[in-house]
Scaffold this motif. Sequence first.
Motif, short mmCIF file in Angstrom:
data_model
loop_
_atom_site.label_atom_id
_atom_site.label_comp_id
_atom_site.label_asym_id
_atom_site.label_seq_id
_atom_site.Cartn_x
_atom_site.Cartn_y
_atom_site.Cartn_z
N GLY A 134 0.81 -1.21 0.00
CA GLY A 134 0.00 0.00 0.00
C GLY A 134 0.84 1.26 0.00
N SER A 135 0.15 2.37 0.16
CA SER A 135 0.80 3.68 0.14
C SER A 135 1.77 3.84 1.33
CB SER A 135 -0.31 4.74 0.14
OG SER A 135 0.20 5.98 0.45
N THR A 159 3.60 -8.36 4.05
CA THR A 159 2.28 -8.92 3.74
C THR A 159 1.51 -8.04 2.77
OG1 THR A 159 0.77 -7.88 5.35
CG2 THR A 159 2.18 -9.65 6.19
N ARG A 196 -5.52 -16.03 5.73
CA ARG A 196 -5.70 -15.11 6.85
C ARG A 196 -4.89 -15.52 8.09
NH1 ARG A 196 -7.11 -10.02 8.10
NH2 ARG A 196 -8.02 -9.96 10.15
N GLN A 246 -2.65 -8.32 0.52
CA GLN A 246 -3.90 -9.08 0.42
C GLN A 246 -4.02 -9.76 -0.94
OE1 GLN A 246 -5.80 -10.06 2.63
NE2 GLN A 246 -7.61 -10.78 1.53
N GLN A 247 -3.76 -8.98 -2.02
CA GLN A 247 -4.01 -9.48 -3.38
C GLN A 247 -2.82 -9.29 -4.32
OE1 GLN A 247 -7.57 -9.63 -4.71
NE2 GLN A 247 -8.70 -8.54 -3.13
N ASP A 248 -2.07 -8.23 -4.09
CA ASP A 248 -1.11 -7.77 -5.10
C ASP A 248 0.18 -8.60 -5.08
OD1 ASP A 248 0.49 -6.35 -6.85
OD2 ASP A 248 -0.26 -4.39 -6.18
N LEU A 302 -1.27 -14.83 7.67
CA LEU A 302 -1.00 -13.40 7.76
C LEU A 302 -0.95 -12.94 9.22
CD1 LEU A 302 -2.37 -10.85 5.27
CD2 LEU A 302 -2.36 -10.26 7.68
N ALA A 331 -0.09 2.97 11.60
CA ALA A 331 -0.67 3.85 10.59
C ALA A 331 -2.15 3.49 10.51
CB ALA A 331 0.00 3.66 9.24
N ALA A 356 0.14 -1.29 8.49
CA ALA A 356 -0.34 -0.43 7.41
C ALA A 356 -1.34 -1.15 6.52
CB ALA A 356 0.82 0.11 6.58
N ILE A 357 -2.08 -2.10 7.13
CA ILE A 357 -3.24 -2.67 6.44
C ILE A 357 -4.33 -1.61 6.52
CG2 ILE A 357 -5.04 -4.46 6.69
CD1 ILE A 357 -2.77 -6.34 7.66
N VAL A 358 -5.24 -1.61 5.55
CA VAL A 358 -6.34 -0.64 5.61
C VAL A 358 -7.56 -1.29 6.25
CG1 VAL A 358 -7.04 -1.12 3.20
CG2 VAL A 358 -7.73 1.01 4.31
N GLY A 359 -8.17 -0.57 7.18
CA GLY A 359 -9.43 -1.00 7.77
C GLY A 359 -9.28 -1.91 8.98
N SER A 405 -0.76 11.96 -1.10
CA SER A 405 -1.02 10.84 -1.99
C SER A 405 -1.23 9.60 -1.12
CB SER A 405 0.18 10.68 -2.93
OG SER A 405 0.26 9.36 -3.37
N GLU A 431 -8.01 2.30 11.95
CA GLU A 431 -9.32 1.71 12.23
C GLU A 431 -9.30 0.75 13.43
OE1 GLU A 431 -7.84 1.82 9.24
OE2 GLU A 431 -9.16 2.78 7.78
N ALA A 471 -9.68 -4.89 9.03
CA ALA A 471 -9.00 -6.13 8.64
C ALA A 471 -7.62 -6.19 9.29
CB ALA A 471 -8.87 -6.20 7.12
P1 NDP Z 1 -3.60 1.22 0.77
O1 NDP Z 1 -4.95 0.90 0.29
O2 NDP Z 1 -2.68 1.98 -0.09
O3 NDP Z 1 -2.87 -0.15 1.23
C1 NDP Z 1 -3.54 -1.10 2.02
C2 NDP Z 1 -2.64 -2.30 2.29
O4 NDP Z 1 -3.38 -3.25 3.05
C3 NDP Z 1 -2.21 -3.04 1.03
O5 NDP Z 1 -0.95 -3.62 1.25
C4 NDP Z 1 -3.27 -4.12 0.87
O6 NDP Z 1 -2.84 -5.22 0.12
C5 NDP Z 1 -3.50 -4.48 2.32
N1 NDP Z 1 -4.85 -5.00 2.57
C6 NDP Z 1 -6.01 -4.56 2.04
N2 NDP Z 1 -7.05 -5.27 2.51
C7 NDP Z 1 -6.53 -6.20 3.34
C8 NDP Z 1 -7.09 -7.26 4.10
N3 NDP Z 1 -8.42 -7.51 4.10
N4 NDP Z 1 -6.26 -8.03 4.85
C9 NDP Z 1 -4.92 -7.81 4.84
N5 NDP Z 1 -4.33 -6.82 4.13
C10 NDP Z 1 -5.12 -6.04 3.39
O7 NDP Z 1 -3.79 1.98 2.17
P2 NDP Z 1 -2.90 3.13 2.81
O8 NDP Z 1 -1.46 2.75 2.78
O9 NDP Z 1 -3.31 4.43 2.26
O10 NDP Z 1 -3.43 3.12 4.33
C11 NDP Z 1 -3.12 2.07 5.22
C12 NDP Z 1 -3.60 2.47 6.61
O11 NDP Z 1 -2.83 3.59 7.06
C13 NDP Z 1 -5.06 2.91 6.67
O12 NDP Z 1 -5.61 2.50 7.90
C14 NDP Z 1 -4.98 4.43 6.62
O13 NDP Z 1 -6.07 5.05 7.28
C15 NDP Z 1 -3.68 4.69 7.37
N6 NDP Z 1 -3.01 5.93 7.00
C16 NDP Z 1 -2.61 6.12 5.70
C17 NDP Z 1 -1.98 7.31 5.33
C18 NDP Z 1 -1.50 7.51 3.92
O14 NDP Z 1 -0.83 8.51 3.66
N7 NDP Z 1 -1.79 6.65 2.99
C19 NDP Z 1 -1.73 8.37 6.32
C20 NDP Z 1 -2.14 8.03 7.65
C21 NDP Z 1 -2.75 6.86 7.97
P3 NDP Z 1 -3.10 -5.27 -1.50
O15 NDP Z 1 -2.26 -4.19 -2.09
O16 NDP Z 1 -2.64 -6.62 -1.88
O17 NDP Z 1 -4.58 -5.05 -1.68
#
Ligand code: NDP
Length: 384
Positions: free
Chosen positions: A11-12, A34, A80, A36-38, A83, A119, A96-99, A199, A122, A101
């Motif tokens: 993720g980001s 870790t 799961r 989820q899909q990528d 993970l 980060a 840095a997982i979102v949600g 971003s 949730e 989850a």
């Molecule tokens: P992204 O959507 O960019 O990345 C999410 C990551 O979590 C990916 O690696 C994704 O994997 C993985 N993921 C998604 N769903 C699941 C699941 N069900 N189980 C396990 N892993 C999962 O999110 P961000 O990086 O933007 O944000 C991550 C967290 O950090 C959030 O809670 C956000 O609120 C918080 N945050 C983010 C900021 C930012 O600048 N982006 C700033 C401050 C806080 P895959 O790629 O394979 O789907």
Amino acid sequence: MRTITVLGATGSVGASTLDLIEREPGRFRVRALTAQQDVAKLAAAARRTGAAWAVIGDETRLPALREALRGTNVDVAGGREALIDAAAGADWTMAAIVGCAGLEPVMAAVRAGGTVVLANKEPLVSAGELILAAARDSGATLLPADSEHNAIFQCFDFARPERVRRIVLTGSGGPFREWSTERMRVATPEQAVAHPNWSMGAKISVDSATMFNKGLELIEAARLFPVDPERIEIVIHRQSVIHSLVEYVDGSLLAQLGPSDMRVPIAHTLAWPDRMAAPVPPLDLVALGRLDFAAPDEGRFPALRLARDVLRAGGARPAILNAANEVAVAAFLGRRIGFLEIAAIVAETLDRFDPPAPGDLAAVLAVDAEARALAGERVKDCVV
Ligand code: NDP
Ligand code: MG
């Protein structure tokens, strides 16, 4: 060498974390990454960093991950449970997982001790007390990576919290800061994810547009810092340069300023209590010229009032708000509901569901599941 695990490495925030780690190869050893899909992004990151483990949450993608990492020394796992297992045991873990989850992986990391950098906000909203209690039991160190909370952490006197009069949580106001309600009614996902300063992943970008992000952050701040929640104030600061402030009883306000780049707060947590260089250009205050502040508008952004209400009520309320919001944001991104329906669905789910306070992780997950089901029903009733 410190061992590092990045949950949500694709993720980001995951990418910003890996960027810092990869710049100092002699200092950190990657234990687990870790996603989820990528598969492609996870495999590439595992190869680059020489990770010991690469774990994919979606088990159907494990064969593809195995194939992508053939011939390397990276061990692979999928599903799961794998993970959650992989989340435990590093010296330093980026959550840095979102949600929600991320809740079980975060709990696994916290129970194992070490430093856990949050980060992923949730889980703190839905189960903040349980996470903090688990950290007290295991001796884990929790550090905030969310830019506002990292700023507060840098300014907060934990030894004498009674000297703190107020926390000022700043927010950019998001892409719809100046939009009328009528204009927001027809906002598209593309418009909502186009954040002016940061971003980020799609979910938090929509949260910034609804201002649920600031609402979640209000609750996050109340969990992390020993202050009366009524003393946490939200101020709109469109430049995102002051990341938050702490006011002391003598009238002094301490602030942390910096460029809007997540590598700044992440570098703080990677080096803490030391400092490390981050590859960001210095903030040019003269070019910036001015900093603006305004009061938030709870009329156009009902998320702020809803978050304040659930924080006051406590118990299961924050977990319900969070779960309903996750469902509504996904539906909005899938073009199944309009933008204004996100807050409406959260409010209605809160009206329809009022279970007792959850006492353990299983109870939080049950509240989360039930709130998702109720919000999902409401999504089906909506016609775009
Ligand atoms: P992204 O959507 O960019 O990345 C999410 C990551 O979590 C990916 O690696 C994704 O994997 C993985 N993921 C998604 N769903 C699941 C699941 N069900 N189980 C396990 N892993 C999962 O999110 P961000 O990086 O933007 O944000 C991550 C967290 O950090 C959030 O809670 C956000 O609120 C918080 N945050 C983010 C900021 C930012 O600048 N982006 C700033 C401050 C806080 P895959 O790629 O394979 O789907
Ligand atoms: Mg933030």
